[in-house]
Design an enzyme around this catalytic site. Structure first.
Site, PDB file in Angstrom:
ATOM      1  N   HIS A  44     -26.818  19.313 -13.331  1.00  0.00           N
ATOM      2  CA  HIS A  44     -28.208  19.767 -13.308  1.00  0.00           C
ATOM      3  C   HIS A  44     -28.286  21.217 -13.771  1.00  0.00           C
ATOM      4  O   HIS A  44     -27.359  22.002 -13.572  1.00  0.00           O
ATOM      5  CB  HIS A  44     -28.786  19.672 -11.901  1.00  0.00           C
ATOM      6  CG  HIS A  44     -29.018  18.261 -11.452  1.00  0.00           C
ATOM      7  ND1 HIS A  44     -28.948  17.893 -10.139  1.00  0.00           N
ATOM      8  CD2 HIS A  44     -29.306  17.138 -12.136  1.00  0.00           C
ATOM      9  CE1 HIS A  44     -29.202  16.595 -10.026  1.00  0.00           C
ATOM     10  NE2 HIS A  44     -29.412  16.114 -11.234  1.00  0.00           N
ATOM     11  N   VAL A  47     -25.413  18.156   9.986  1.00  0.00           N
ATOM     12  CA  VAL A  47     -24.664  18.284   8.730  1.00  0.00           C
ATOM     13  C   VAL A  47     -23.327  17.560   8.876  1.00  0.00           C
ATOM     14  O   VAL A  47     -22.529  17.892   9.767  1.00  0.00           O
ATOM     15  CB  VAL A  47     -24.411  19.764   8.371  1.00  0.00           C
ATOM     16  CG1 VAL A  47     -23.641  19.868   7.049  1.00  0.00           C
ATOM     17  CG2 VAL A  47     -25.729  20.522   8.276  1.00  0.00           C
ATOM     18  N   PRO A  88     -19.045  52.242 -32.165  1.00  0.00           N
ATOM     19  CA  PRO A  88     -18.885  53.699 -32.197  1.00  0.00           C
ATOM     20  C   PRO A  88     -18.875  54.270 -30.780  1.00  0.00           C
ATOM     21  O   PRO A  88     -19.625  53.824 -29.917  1.00  0.00           O
ATOM     22  CB  PRO A  88     -20.108  54.181 -32.982  1.00  0.00           C
ATOM     23  CG  PRO A  88     -20.594  52.992 -33.735  1.00  0.00           C
ATOM     24  CD  PRO A  88     -20.259  51.807 -32.889  1.00  0.00           C
ATOM     25  N   ASP A 144     -23.006  48.727 -22.868  1.00  0.00           N
ATOM     26  CA  ASP A 144     -22.504  47.421 -22.432  1.00  0.00           C
ATOM     27  C   ASP A 144     -23.677  46.529 -22.066  1.00  0.00           C
ATOM     28  O   ASP A 144     -24.639  46.967 -21.426  1.00  0.00           O
ATOM     29  CB  ASP A 144     -21.578  47.567 -21.220  1.00  0.00           C
ATOM     30  CG  ASP A 144     -20.204  48.105 -21.619  1.00  0.00           C
ATOM     31  OD1 ASP A 144     -19.946  48.163 -22.820  1.00  0.00           O
ATOM     32  OD2 ASP A 144     -19.438  48.472 -20.717  1.00  0.00           O
ATOM     33  N   GLU A 177     -25.437  25.869  11.395  1.00  0.00           N
ATOM     34  CA  GLU A 177     -25.701  26.907  12.401  1.00  0.00           C
ATOM     35  C   GLU A 177     -27.161  26.926  12.821  1.00  0.00           C
ATOM     36  O   GLU A 177     -27.493  27.312  13.945  1.00  0.00           O
ATOM     37  CB  GLU A 177     -25.304  28.277  11.848  1.00  0.00           C
ATOM     38  CG  GLU A 177     -23.803  28.449  11.664  1.00  0.00           C
ATOM     39  CD  GLU A 177     -23.457  29.771  10.999  1.00  0.00           C
ATOM     40  OE1 GLU A 177     -24.394  30.497  10.615  1.00  0.00           O
ATOM     41  OE2 GLU A 177     -22.264  30.072  10.869  1.00  0.00           O
ATOM     42  N   GLU A 189     -26.462  58.436 -18.140  1.00  0.00           N
ATOM     43  CA  GLU A 189     -26.220  57.003 -17.965  1.00  0.00           C
ATOM     44  C   GLU A 189     -27.206  56.400 -16.973  1.00  0.00           C
ATOM     45  O   GLU A 189     -27.437  56.953 -15.900  1.00  0.00           O
ATOM     46  CB  GLU A 189     -24.790  56.756 -17.460  1.00  0.00           C
ATOM     47  CG  GLU A 189     -23.712  57.033 -18.481  1.00  0.00           C
ATOM     48  CD  GLU A 189     -22.331  56.601 -18.000  1.00  0.00           C
ATOM     49  OE1 GLU A 189     -22.208  56.281 -16.801  1.00  0.00           O
ATOM     50  OE2 GLU A 189     -21.398  56.585 -18.815  1.00  0.00           O
TER      51      GLU A 189
END
Length: 944
Positions: free
Chosen positions: A603, A629, A142, A249, A624, A151
């Protein structure tokens, strides 16, 4: 390295010496269940309308209708008559974000307007962001007239330290960046949300007349969120008018691992895929493998995406909101030593044996496992090997006894199931002597895991897991199945310490790290797999800081993955100087950027909910910060080698001289599987095999037995005679079973069964009592009759000669004679069988011979008929000899070994069981034979 595997998939290779265990328990496999899963808006609202408890008037409860390509509009309007009378809103319900901005919400329409709106969109291909998919599920509700001032926005989401409640006084399509604008309130683990706290901290900018309604609704919403194990719940807009509260919503996720708790309320929940996923079946298949084949993670090659280079530096400062640290008890830096003693919860004998073998090759003086706890049996001893020697290990029914009797224990390794792991772990933490707990189970609900973490922090206990294989400290201690089989432990040199400590999420990849580190350095000092859940009991940073404070650790390796933000804490630790030892790190899952929709990897925590949680962003941030790495996982070993070589060159690491480990015997079962030994079997069988995917009867799968409708006679043919018998033979067997099933309560076997049943004995005892009466005098004449008649017939004796010989020898002809039936009062059972045999058997030579003998015996006395035992015996010989499935020798062998008496035993067992059940049903008391039916014959003269 496209996939990585669980420890139970790791290779297992031989060891040099053999030992023979008395028994073997195979490991149990558990289906992988992802935790946070998105649900449709319809499902979320259904949960809310059913179970929210609030004084606020929640409007439009259950007033929604779903539409798809198959919708029958006439039926839909009958089920939802309000569709014909009210203004409506229509929108897709397929996990699509920002539908309003995308023009995917039809507002203030009548039913015809809804149909027209849907014509342009239903089953149409649409592109939303990178995802392309078909709009096929819609929701009609509706229309709620309201103003912008009515809101609001609210959201609840889970974090490690608790649940955040967000609220903003301006909701709707243009809500914007709620992270920066919304008021937020952290509800800690095990804490409750109050209306006062909501009013004071969240509803600051809300008109006074609406605060009471909103505070009651938000508290009710939070309680619903907790009770139904939501992990995310967002309402935008939440409309509050004079009529009440309207949920317009909604987006939500629930913890799917909590199904065993919430099933009564959830019912059967459908988890829709992200929009666009169904358009790529090959991706669906891949993700199916990732999710259910278990704990795989994809790792793509290549360099970091330069577009997110700056995201990493921003995310630490502006995205994450950490709560104030709780007052936590200090935790031990050293978790394991050469003297660590552990309890193992669960009857995981193979894992315990693996731990003892590891202890042995590490030259420990005593086993690391002190005892086991298993609540499903009484206290007892379990046999294990310590090298070549067998030892007994105590098993306790409850934890209290185990802890009391083994005060030296400070580690628990829990193999409890996902349903019992929480309770058993909470119980364990009651005992101050326990400092470390490893939880192997996967699928513990996140809300329960957070309670475990909170309690552990308060008590200074380190938790490894859940959803982990554990950890290992070479030369000292290993948890459960960590490191795989002994050959892998030896190959990776885990029997003595090295200089490199690592921490990873994945148990499977921790084994890969063992391999890489052993090949590129002097070996592993300690390694921990913290587990794949979103909230592991201990974090990367917890263990990295332990390693930083451990003198024997010279460099640290971290294997992270997509999802979560824990790796950023390592960045901060390096920048702030808290971590000074060299750190090598790689986050796997960089290929997630290849997917157009959200991807949940193997996982539970391997899912990026925002850009900063992607593997690419985290790798860039680590680089950084000064962490080593690699450019891809393939280069991880090279980076580790380079850092290690620099430490050796600078004198920080002085490699120790290699010492060979002692030899551990190989289990007999594993040696046999590898084909290294052979041993004669104790048993042989040729009728049944239960080892494969389905049961096999004499070479025929059980599914084929049913497909061919072989019936009981056919199964008996397979198991007794190893033949697939002709249809008439199967029918004859079944007829024999039916006619021998019972012959009243007066016969000895039934009588014994009844007496036994009335004495209160169980079914098996009563049945056995009856069966023990079967012999030559009762029921056991089938074999004897078959043998006598066959011998006479095969030797060429005439029927009269046979009768005369038996009379001369003073022997009864087995199968001839009946107490009640006679030539004038025939046994209808015999007549039924005779008619069938004459009609279907190819030949009846032995039966005809027996009938000729019957003519002679009945001429002497009418009741000397061929009785049912004799008939079945001779007819079965004809069947075996003439059906075409047996040689003459095979047929004679079956008669000789007693197969025919089996027919009577099997058939009459049905009757005996019937008599047992009848007596129990009639509640008959103890039987005592009447005196007047006993003839007491005593000596006439007895001396005192």
């Amino acid at each position: 390295h496209f996939f990585h595997f669980l420890p139970n998939l790791q290779g297992q290779l031989p060891n040099p010496v053999i030992r023979t265990p008395t028994s073997l328990v195979m490991p149990q496999h558990q289906e992988v269940v992802m935790s946070a899963k998105a649900i449709s808006e319809q499902t979320g609202k259904e949960f809310l309308y059913k179970y929210i408890c609030t004084s606020a008037a929640v409007q439009n409860r259950f007033r929604y209708a779903t539409v798809s390509a198959d919708t029958d509009w006439e039926r839909l309007t009958q089920d939802h008559p309000w569709l014909l009378t009210e203004r409506l809103v229509v929108k897709p319900d397929q996990l699509i974000k920002r539908r309003g901005k995308l023009g995917l919400v039809g507002v203030d329409l009548d039913l015809q307007g809804v149909k027209e709106w849907l014509k342009q969109r239903l089953m149409r291909e649409t592109t939303i962001g990178k995802a392309k998919g078909i709009l096929k599920n819609f929701l009609i509700e509706p229309f709620v007239p309201h103003s912008q001032e009515e809101e609001f926005y609210t959201c609840i989401y889970a974090t490690r330290e608790g649940d955040y409640v967000l609220f903003h006084h301006e909701g709707g399509v243009e809500v914007g960046d709620v992270d920066s604008k919304a008021q937020r309130l952290l509800v800690g683990v095990d804490e409750k949300l109050t209306e006062d706290a909501v009013t004071e901290q969240l509803l600051i900018h809300v008109p006074d007349e609406k605060k009471e309604v909103l505070s009651s609704f938000i508290v009710g919403l939070f309680n619903l969120y907790e009770d139904l194990y939501f992990t995310y719940l967002e309402i935008n807009p939440l409309v509050v008018t004079g009529e009440g509260v309207f949920v317009l919503d909604m987006a939500a996720k629930i913890d799917a691992t909590a199904e065993f708790i919430c099933k009564p309320k959830w019912g059967d929940v459908e988890f829709p895929p992200p929009f666009g996923r169904e358009a790529y079946p090959e991706v669906m298949e891949l993700l199916h493998i990732l999710t259910y084949m278990g704990k795989f993670l994809i790792n793509s090659k290549g360099t970091a995406n330069t577009r997110v280079t700056r995201v990493s530096s921003l995310c630490i400062n502006s995205v994450f909101f950490f709560s104030k640290p709780e007052m936590a008890a200090p935790k031990a830096t050293t978790l394991f030593s050469k003297h660590t003693k552990a309890l193992v919860w669960g009857m995981q004998t193979r894992a315990v044996q693996g731990m003892l073998d590891f202890d042995y090759v590490c030259s420990r003086e005593e086993p690391s496992v002190a005892a086991m706890v298993y609540p499903f049996t009484g206290d007892h001893k379990q046999k294990f090997y310590w090298g070549h020697k067998e030892i007994l290990m105590p098993v306790y029914k409850n934890m209290a006894d185990a802890v009391k009797k083994h005060s030296e224990v400070d580690v628990l390794i829990s193999f409890a199931s996902l349903r019992s792991a929480f309770d058993s772990t909470m119980e364990t933490m009651l005992y101050p002597q326990i400092h470390t707990i490893a939880i192997i189970a996967e699928g513990i609900p996140e809300a329960l895991t957070r309670k475990l973490i909170k309690t552990a922090n308060e008590k200074g206990i380190t938790i490894i897991g859940p959803a982990t294989v554990g950890g290992i400290k070479p030369g000292c201690f290993k948890i459960g199945n960590t490191g795989g089989m002994l050959d892998n432990i030896l190959a990776s040199k885990l029997y003595r310490p090295g200089s490199v400590a690592y921490v990873s999420r994945s148990g499977g990849m921790s084994n890969e790290l063992n391999n890489i580190i052993s090949r590129t350095t002097d070996g592993v000092y300690e390694g921990v797999a913290i587990g794949g859940d979103r909230y592991p009991g201990s974090t990367f940073m917890d263990h990295v800081l332990r390693y930083q404070d451990t003198p024997g650790v010279k460099m640290i390796v971290v294997l992270g993955e997509i999802g979560g933000t824990e790796e950023y804490k390592i960045c901060e630790g390096v920048k702030e100087g808290r971590i000074t030892k060299p750190v090598v790190c790689w986050c796997i899952g960089t290929c997630a950027t290849m997917f157009s929709s959200e991807v949940q990897f193997g996982h539970a925590g391997a899912c990026a909910n925002q850009a900063s949680e992607t593997a690419v962003a985290k790798n860039q941030a680590l680089r950084e910060a000064g962490v080593f790495v690699p450019r891809s996982f393939d280069e991880l070993g090279d980076i580790i080698r380079t850092v290690y070589d620099d430490l050796v060159a600078s004198g920080v690491i002085i490699p120790a001289q290699e010492v060979p480990p002692p030899t551990v015997p190989m289990d007999y079962s594993w040696a046999r599987e590898l084909g290294l030994i052979r041993k004669p079997a104790s048993f042989m069988t040729s009728i049944c095999d239960e080892r494969g995917q389905e049961l096999i009867y004499a070479g025929m799968p059980i599914t084929e037995v049913f497909k061919e409708e072989m019936g009981l006679g056919g199964v008996l043919g397979l198991l007794w005679f190893q033949r697939r018998l002709p249809r008439y033979a199967c029918q004859f067997i079944e007829m024999c079973l039916m006619v021998t099933a019972d012959h009243g309560p007066a016969v000895s076997g039934a009588h014994n069964t009844i007496v036994c049943a009335r004495a209160g004995k169980d079914l098996i005892s009563s049945l056995t009592s009856g069966l023990l009466t079967i012999g030559d005098r009762f029921g056991g004449a089938l074999d004897a009759a078959a043998k006598q008649f066959s011998k006479a017939f095969d030797s060429g004796m005439l029927p009269m000669e046979f009768v005369n010989k038996m009379k001369k020898d003073g022997k009864l002809i087995m199968g001839i004679g009946h107490r009640v039936k006679s030539i004038n009062n025939p046994d209808m059972r015999v007549q039924i069988l005779k008619d069938f045999v004459k009609q279907h058997f190819p030949a009846t030579q032995l039966l005809d011979y027996a009938l000729d003998v019957e003519k002679i015996t009945t001429s002497k006395k009418p009741n000397l008929i061929l009785n049912v035992d004799g008939f079945i015996g001779v007819a079965f010989v004809d069947l075996l000899r003439t059906c075409g499935g047996f040689t003459r020798d095979e047929a004679d062998e079956f008669v000789e070994i007693g197969a025919l008496n089996g027919i009577f035993v099997l058939g009459r067992s049905m009757g005996f069981i019937g008599h047992y059940l009848d007596q129990k049903r009639l509640k008959q008391g103890l039987y005592r034979h009447p005196w007047d039916d006993i003839s007491y014959v005593l000596p006439e003269h007895m001396s005192m």
